[in-house]
Design a protein around this motif. Structure first.
Motif, short mmCIF file in Angstrom:
data_model
loop_
_atom_site.label_atom_id
_atom_site.label_comp_id
_atom_site.label_asym_id
_atom_site.label_seq_id
_atom_site.Cartn_x
_atom_site.Cartn_y
_atom_site.Cartn_z
N LEU A 1 -0.86 34.15 -19.68
CA LEU A 1 -2.24 33.72 -19.97
C LEU A 1 -2.29 32.21 -20.26
N HIS B 1 -8.20 35.87 -18.46
CA HIS B 1 -7.65 37.21 -18.71
C HIS B 1 -7.65 38.06 -17.44
N GLY C 1 -4.85 36.52 -15.19
CA GLY C 1 -3.55 36.80 -15.82
C GLY C 1 -3.18 38.27 -15.75
#
Length: 177
Positions: free
Chosen positions: A114, A136, A139
């Motif tokens: 992240l 997010h 990632g």
């Protein structure tokens, strides 16, 4: 001092490969490294801190490779470097990132990914919740793809996995703007 830390880290890695994260104790690491527990605790509070010290070094290597990719204009350039490193250390990555690893390891690796994604997306005209959500999302997608690649023993080489990641992620980044 650095030699002792490296010896302990090497012992931990060897034991993780043999037994898995959950089955390794501090005493096991000390026995494998041929050092006393007091020496271990001089350097590290527990096996988690020992493992995380390796993540710190890994983060530095990835940041350097990431910077080179960014200069070359490759978005999400951390992906290729991370995939190549995973390919070179398949057994270790399968033990740490695959389904059998400990939650602490997965959480710390997720934080690393992240952080790399956030650094890469910082140049986009995104802010606040849209940026956070995109970081997010991207990632998480990368982690799932990496885990699939490691656990399925896919024959795809790192460059093809990275190309797949880029191909799937490009529309997401365009939609987030």
């Amino acid at each position: 001092m650095q030699r002792t830390r490296r010896t302990l880290r090497d012992a931990l890695v060897a034991l993780i490969l043999e037994r898995g994260w959950e089955q390794v104790s501090v005493q096991d690491v000390c026995d494998r490294a041929d050092v006393g527990r007091s020496t271990f605790y001089t350097h590290f509070a527990d096996k988690e801190e020992l493992l995380l010290s390796g993540f710190d070094e890994f983060r530095k290597v990835l940041r350097a490779q990431h910077a080179a990719a960014a200069e070359a204009g490759r978005p999400l350039g951390f992906a290729r470097a991370l995939l190549e490193h995973a390919h070179e250390n398949l057994r270790l990555f399968r033990a740490l990132i695959g389904k059998r690893s400990g939650q602490l390891v997965q959480r710390r690796f997720r934080e690393l990914v992240l952080e790399l994604v956030a650094t890469d997306l910082a140049g986009l005209a995104l802010a606040g919740p849209v940026l956070d959500g995109t970081v997010h999302y991207v990632g998480g997608a990368f982690l799932e793809l990496l885990t699939w690649w490691l656990d399925s023993r896919s024959p795809l080489p790192p460059v093809e996995v990275e190309a797949l990641f880029q191909r799937l992620t490009t529309p997401v980044l365009a939609a987030a703007r």
